[in-house]
Each structure stands twice: as structure tokens, then as C-alpha cells.
Design a protein around this motif. Sequence first.
Motif, short mmCIF file in Angstrom:
data_model
loop_
_atom_site.label_atom_id
_atom_site.label_comp_id
_atom_site.label_asym_id
_atom_site.label_seq_id
_atom_site.Cartn_x
_atom_site.Cartn_y
_atom_site.Cartn_z
N ILE A 1 41.00 36.90 52.81
CA ILE A 1 40.06 36.81 51.69
C ILE A 1 40.29 37.97 50.73
CG2 ILE A 1 37.61 36.79 51.05
CD1 ILE A 1 38.50 34.30 52.60
N GLU A 2 40.13 37.71 49.41
CA GLU A 2 40.31 38.75 48.40
C GLU A 2 39.00 39.18 47.74
OE1 GLU A 2 43.98 38.00 45.86
OE2 GLU A 2 43.79 36.09 46.91
N GLN A 3 38.03 38.26 47.66
CA GLN A 3 36.72 38.57 47.08
C GLN A 3 35.63 37.90 47.91
OE1 GLN A 3 36.25 37.74 42.89
NE2 GLN A 3 38.36 38.30 42.41
N ALA B 1 33.04 44.00 57.94
CA ALA B 1 34.27 43.25 58.21
C ALA B 1 35.12 43.12 56.95
CB ALA B 1 33.93 41.86 58.76
N ALA B 2 34.48 42.98 55.79
CA ALA B 2 35.23 42.93 54.53
C ALA B 2 35.98 44.24 54.32
CB ALA B 2 34.28 42.66 53.36
N HIS B 3 35.31 45.35 54.60
CA HIS B 3 35.96 46.66 54.47
C HIS B 3 37.14 46.78 55.44
CE1 HIS B 3 36.79 50.89 54.76
NE2 HIS B 3 36.39 50.89 56.02
N LEU B 4 36.92 46.40 56.70
CA LEU B 4 37.99 46.51 57.69
C LEU B 4 39.20 45.67 57.31
CD1 LEU B 4 36.02 46.37 61.08
CD2 LEU B 4 36.98 48.39 59.93
N ALA B 5 38.95 44.56 56.61
CA ALA B 5 40.04 43.67 56.21
C ALA B 5 40.69 44.12 54.90
CB ALA B 5 39.51 42.24 56.07
N GLY B 6 40.20 45.22 54.33
CA GLY B 6 40.80 45.75 53.11
C GLY B 6 40.35 45.06 51.85
N ILE B 7 39.26 44.35 51.90
CA ILE B 7 38.77 43.63 50.70
C ILE B 7 38.09 44.63 49.77
CG2 ILE B 7 37.15 41.87 49.89
CD1 ILE B 7 37.61 40.49 52.64
N GLN B 8 38.53 44.67 48.53
CA GLN B 8 38.04 45.67 47.59
C GLN B 8 36.81 45.21 46.82
OE1 GLN B 8 38.93 48.65 47.55
NE2 GLN B 8 38.13 49.52 45.65
N LYS B 9 36.67 43.89 46.57
CA LYS B 9 35.59 43.41 45.71
C LYS B 9 34.62 42.51 46.48
CE LYS B 9 36.22 42.24 41.45
NZ LYS B 9 35.51 43.38 40.80
N LEU B 10 33.33 42.88 46.40
CA LEU B 10 32.28 42.11 47.07
C LEU B 10 31.02 42.18 46.22
CD1 LEU B 10 31.27 42.12 50.80
CD2 LEU B 10 29.56 42.79 49.10
N GLY C 1 35.67 54.23 48.59
CA GLY C 1 36.14 53.84 47.26
C GLY C 1 36.16 52.34 47.04
N ARG C 2 35.33 51.62 47.76
CA ARG C 2 35.25 50.16 47.57
C ARG C 2 34.52 49.83 46.26
NH1 ARG C 2 39.40 48.59 50.36
NH2 ARG C 2 39.20 48.81 52.63
N ASP C 3 34.67 48.60 45.83
CA ASP C 3 33.98 48.11 44.63
C ASP C 3 33.00 47.02 45.07
OD1 ASP C 3 33.17 47.36 42.14
OD2 ASP C 3 35.11 46.61 41.46
N TYR C 4 31.96 47.44 45.79
CA TYR C 4 30.96 46.51 46.31
C TYR C 4 29.71 46.62 45.44
CZ TYR C 4 33.89 46.15 50.53
OH TYR C 4 34.93 45.94 51.42
N ARG C 5 29.34 45.53 44.81
CA ARG C 5 28.27 45.53 43.83
C ARG C 5 27.07 44.75 44.34
NH1 ARG C 5 32.16 44.48 38.47
NH2 ARG C 5 33.68 46.08 39.06
N CYS D 1 35.80 47.84 36.79
CA CYS D 1 35.05 48.74 37.65
C CYS D 1 34.48 49.93 36.89
CB CYS D 1 35.94 49.22 38.79
SG CYS D 1 35.10 50.27 40.00
N GLN D 2 35.27 50.55 36.03
CA GLN D 2 34.80 51.73 35.29
C GLN D 2 33.67 51.35 34.34
OE1 GLN D 2 35.75 55.03 35.76
NE2 GLN D 2 33.88 55.24 34.57
N LEU D 3 33.80 50.22 33.66
CA LEU D 3 32.74 49.77 32.76
C LEU D 3 31.45 49.49 33.53
CD1 LEU D 3 31.74 48.85 29.97
CD2 LEU D 3 32.66 46.57 30.48
N TYR D 4 31.59 48.86 34.70
CA TYR D 4 30.42 48.58 35.53
C TYR D 4 29.73 49.88 35.94
CZ TYR D 4 27.61 46.45 39.27
OH TYR D 4 26.57 46.03 40.05
#
Length: 322
Positions: free
Chosen positions: A58-60, A95-104, A157-161, A231-234
Motif C-alpha cells: 500500500i502507498e496511501q 502497521a502503516a509506519h512499519l510498512a514504510g507508508i508515508q501518507k495517511l 517524519g511521516r506525513d500522517y494527517r 506537505c510543506q504547504l499543509y
Amino acid sequence: MTDLNARIFVAGHRGMVGSAIVRRLEALGYTNIVTKTRSELDLTNQQQVQSFFQDEKIEQVYLAAAKVGGIHANNTYPAEFIYENLMIECNVIHAAHLAGIQKLLFLGSSCIYPKHAEQPMKEEALLTGTLEPTNEPYAIAKIAGIKLCESYNRQYGRDYRSVMPTNLYGPNDNFHPENSHVIPAMMRRFHEAKLNDSNEVTVWGTGKPMREFLHVDDMASASVHLMKIDCQLYQNYTHPMLSHINIGTGEDCTIEELAKLMAETVGFDGSVVLDSSKPDGAARKLLEVSRLNRLGWKAEIELVDGLKDTYTWFKDHYNGLR
């Protein structure tokens, strides 16, 4: 640049919010949406969730899965509400973090705000006062979800919103006569009164409390919009830790106005009776949505049009509803 082939997992795709997010993604041309039923993947089971993310690439993630219900359900099953929601959030986000998923994207609820928060409720009101007791376990679980996202952003440094919607309504809502929210409960009551040739419908309270309502398709539109923002704009429009953003219309109406509009939508010609002996609840609940607006999104579906759309869906499914 948007990758329409990105592998996106929508957790909770059978619910009102999750199904709307799937519709929105498909409408925008996304072609690689992953969904799982509860029988296929139990999100409260840590091992199952971690195995799923390890296998599926999964990517997102859109985390719309949750145990939800009205005041009666929250009061009756507080243990289930806090346990199941905490487990779902912890399992999916970790689990998303462990799998390396950057966007959630984590979907919460406006009930996270204190019972006596200043109106309209700003994002900064979080954790500044006592919660509404009737749904405190659910609210605490949702607050934990926000803090989980913030913590993984800070440490890894994840991008979890996180997004906090106002009162939602629309297709796939819960129209149960006892544990649904105000719009589906009222819609069913007026519809059944019309079917039974009743002369009047009773609405609890004075009708003076004010509430904000957002069509679930607008909620889905805002969610996808916020996921696509740089990410920076957010970060420029949130706290340094990538905190949450309110999603709403910025407008509200009285319960009496809603009842009259519902009668028109359903085609009920009888009287609307206000029972002032029943409780009103909070005088007003309105989200402050200037951050969302500055990030380029505003609600588009007017309440009158959203109710018509919802009533069409309701009539098509009424005989199968419980």
C-alpha cells in the motif's frame, strides 16, 4: 504530480464516509483502490493488519473505519466504543509506519472538542476543557488517533494527517430508529409519518439549538483534496506537528429550520410539533473552517440539495433498512 495508479487502501469502505471516499477517488480516475471487508481483515487484530500491509504494498491510507453510533449507543456500549476505535487506530497507523507508508489520512469527529468550547470551534480548542460525558470514550479514542499521527510525524517524519468533520449525512448513513443521528432519524420519522398519513411529527426540544451539517460527498472531496496538498504547504496551515484540520461548511441552522426543511424534502404536509419538555443538548455546535478554506477547499453541496439526494437514496433502500 498526482499518481492515479497509486495503491490506496480505504479502511471502512462500507461505511458512509469510506464509501464516499471510494466514490470520490474513482470519480477522479484513481485505478488501484484496495478495500477489505471485516471478514477479510479484522482491523482490531494486530497480526492480521501488519500482515496485510506487509503483503499488499500500500502507498496511501484513508483511515475511515470506526465504531460509530448515536448518544444511546455511546451510553450503552462505552467499553466497545473506546476499545474498538483505539485498536483500529493503533493497528492501522503503526502497521502503516512499519510498512514504510508515508501518507495517511485519519478521519476523526468534531466531538473531540470540549463541551463548552467557544463557537465556532477552532482547532486550537482541542484539550482545553471537559468533554461531553455521553460520548467521552469515543472522543478520547479519536483524540488518541490525532496524537498517534502527530507522534509518528514528530519521531519518524511521516506525513500522517487528521481531519475532523462536522455532523455528516448522506447515502449509506445509519437510519436506525433508535441509534441514528439527527438527520437520518428525522428523515425516517417524517417519511414514516407520510406513509402512515399522520397529521403531525414531534421533534424533541425547543428547536432553537443550532447545528452544522455536511454532505458526506463534500467530506470525501475535502479529504482527497487535503491528501493531495504538498506537505510543506499543509504544515504552513497547521501546528508544527501536522495537527488536525476541521472540515465543515462554516454555516449552521436551527433544529426547527431543519425540521421544516425535512418536511418539505419528504413531502410531509402535517404539522411539526416541538416538545420543549425534551432536552435540547448544546445550544450551538459549529466548526471554524478558515484553515480549510485557505488551503483551497469550500463546501459545495447546499443543505437543501444534500437532503434531496439523501432522501432519494433512503427511499431506494428503505425496505431493507432496520
